[in-house]
Design an enzyme around this catalytic site. Structure first.
Site, PDB file in Angstrom:
ATOM      1  N   THR A  17     110.287  -9.978 -17.639  1.00  0.00           N
ATOM      2  CA  THR A  17     111.484  -9.220 -18.020  1.00  0.00           C
ATOM      3  C   THR A  17     112.716  -9.892 -17.423  1.00  0.00           C
ATOM      4  OG1 THR A  17     111.462  -7.701 -16.110  1.00  0.00           O
ATOM      5  CG2 THR A  17     110.107  -7.106 -18.025  1.00  0.00           C
ATOM      6  N   GLY A  18     113.858  -9.662 -18.051  1.00  0.00           N
ATOM      7  CA  GLY A  18     115.069 -10.348 -17.621  1.00  0.00           C
ATOM      8  C   GLY A  18     114.948 -11.851 -17.792  1.00  0.00           C
ATOM      9  N   ALA A  19     114.353 -12.264 -18.933  1.00  0.00           N
ATOM     10  CA  ALA A  19     113.905 -13.651 -19.093  1.00  0.00           C
ATOM     11  C   ALA A  19     114.982 -14.628 -19.529  1.00  0.00           C
ATOM     12  CB  ALA A  19     112.745 -13.692 -20.098  1.00  0.00           C
ATOM     13  N   SER A  21     118.055 -15.141 -18.120  1.00  0.00           N
ATOM     14  CA  SER A  21     119.077 -15.470 -17.135  1.00  0.00           C
ATOM     15  C   SER A  21     118.471 -15.643 -15.753  1.00  0.00           C
ATOM     16  CB  SER A  21     120.136 -14.356 -17.089  1.00  0.00           C
ATOM     17  OG  SER A  21     121.240 -14.731 -16.281  1.00  0.00           O
ATOM     18  N   GLY A  22     119.044 -16.528 -14.962  1.00  0.00           N
ATOM     19  CA  GLY A  22     118.711 -16.630 -13.555  1.00  0.00           C
ATOM     20  C   GLY A  22     117.235 -16.816 -13.277  1.00  0.00           C
ATOM     21  N   GLY A  24     114.616 -15.016 -14.009  1.00  0.00           N
ATOM     22  CA  GLY A  24     113.724 -14.789 -15.144  1.00  0.00           C
ATOM     23  C   GLY A  24     113.636 -15.990 -16.055  1.00  0.00           C
ATOM     24  N   SER A 146     113.778  -8.056  -2.990  1.00  0.00           N
ATOM     25  CA  SER A 146     114.906  -8.769  -2.404  1.00  0.00           C
ATOM     26  C   SER A 146     114.798  -8.663  -0.893  1.00  0.00           C
ATOM     27  CB  SER A 146     116.232  -8.165  -2.873  1.00  0.00           C
ATOM     28  OG  SER A 146     117.331  -8.706  -2.146  1.00  0.00           O
ATOM     29  N   TYR A 159     122.409  -1.425  -5.084  1.00  0.00           N
ATOM     30  CA  TYR A 159     121.401  -2.470  -5.279  1.00  0.00           C
ATOM     31  C   TYR A 159     120.415  -2.486  -4.115  1.00  0.00           C
ATOM     32  CZ  TYR A 159     119.459  -7.128  -6.146  1.00  0.00           C
ATOM     33  OH  TYR A 159     118.601  -8.180  -6.374  1.00  0.00           O
TER      34      TYR A 159
END
Length: 337
Positions: A17-19, A21-22, A24, A146, A159
């Site tokens: 998921t979140g593939a 950008s960044g 991912g 994180s 966050y």
């Protein structure tokens, strides 16, 4: 009771998921280079299609699914697509994440909720869907936490809160699955500061552009940790030695860590005059331009010795990390006096 036995990456189907950008995007690219098939998930339909075209032209096996992970129905659709495209999946990587910069009072309650909807509930939904599929078959669930799940910092309260929650969720999930002998590995990867578009994507209520505090690492360091966990059952992996030391300091001297944070925590997260690309600003509720790296002028390390130590057999890795922690603890105690 099923024993955990993970396939080599080259034989796996991996959901990310979140593939687009960044971290991912780095995970997706490294996975297909190692021979895995990937189900790439993101909100950004244009970026997903461009990713599919580029990687399939290189011979990769890629399926894409446009989905917001805060929507349980959309997450269930990802599993359906994986079944249709590849007959299922072996690893599910919960990577999608968003954030804000500003004090707890500055950030509207609706934005607090949105960060939790994506970062915590998106991870919960992905984990539940993955368990339903992997139970009795075996596989891995990898959650991207994180170092801020160990230590909160100023200006990123929502966050930080979600990453504390993701850590608790991951630990609970691991215990439940171990108790029933489900044969599913559950890993929490904890990146430090990574040079992604996060400071540009995050909604910013500060009076100066946001940045991530150094030392920074490239997204490939996170991808290295994740792909290792796909094939090797691990409880936790820290991606970046700077992040690992930042987690150790508050445990060795929590009050000193508070004082340091209060003195410099805001300043080290601001980059006056360098807001990055305007087309990337604020993706809290809607996708914006995605990319592998941030567009701000920063230096990022391409490797992490601390991560490589963690990939060694447990006694060797523990000895190396314990030695580093003891040295840091002594330094901190001396400063505290």
């Amino acid at each position: 009771m099923m024993r955990i036995s993970l396939k080599p990456v080259s034989e796996q189907v991996i959901v990310v998921t979140g593939a687009t950008s960044g971290n991912g995007l780095a995970i997706t690219e490294r996975a297909v280079r190692q021979g895995a098939a990937v189900v790439a998930v993101a909100r950004n339909a244009d970026a997903l299609e461009a990713l599919r075209v580029r990687l399939t032209a290189e011979g990769a096996r890629v399926a894409i699914c446009v989905a917001d992970v805060s929507d349980m129905v959309a997450v269930e659709r990802v599993a359906t697509l994986a079944l249709e495209a590849f007959g299922g999946f072996d690893t599910w990587v919960n990577n999608a994440g968003i954030g804000t910069y500003g004090t707890l009072e500055q950030v509207p309650i609706g934005d607090h909720r949105r960060v939790f909807d994506v970062n915590y509930f998106g991870t919960l939904y992905g984990s539940l869907v993955a368990v339903r599929h992997l139970r009795g078959r075996g596989g891995a669930i990898i959650n991207i936490g994180s170092i801020l799940g160990d230590r909160a910092i100023l200006q990123q309260g929502p966050y930080c809160a979600t990453k504390h929650a993701v850590q608790a969720l991951t630990d609970t999930l691991r215990m439940e699955l171990e108790r029933e002998g489900a044969g599913i590995s559950v890993t929490l990867v904890k990146p430090g500061a990574i040079d992604t578009p996060f400071p540009e994507h995050a909604r910013n209520y500060m009076d100066k552009p946001a940045r991530l505090p150094p030392p920074l690492y490239t997204p490939e360091v996170v991808a290295d940790a994740v792909l290792f966990a796909c094939a090797h059952p691990k409880r936790t992996l820290y991606a970046g030695g700077g992040g690992l030391l930042s987690s150790i300091l508050p445990q060795a001297a929590p009050r000193l860590a508070d004082v340091i944070m209060e003195a410099v925590g805001t300043r080290v997260q601001q980059k006056p005059g360098d807001a990055g690309a305007p087309s990337r600003q604020d993706n809290l509720f809607e996708p914006r331009d995605d990319a592998l790296r941030g567009s701000q002028r920063v230096h990022a390390r391409r490797t992490s010795i601390a991560l490589q130590l963690q990939k060694l057999p447990q006694p060797v890795a523990a000895a190396g990390l314990l030695g580093a922690a003891m040295v840091l603890g002594r330094l901190v105690r001396r400063r505290g006096r």
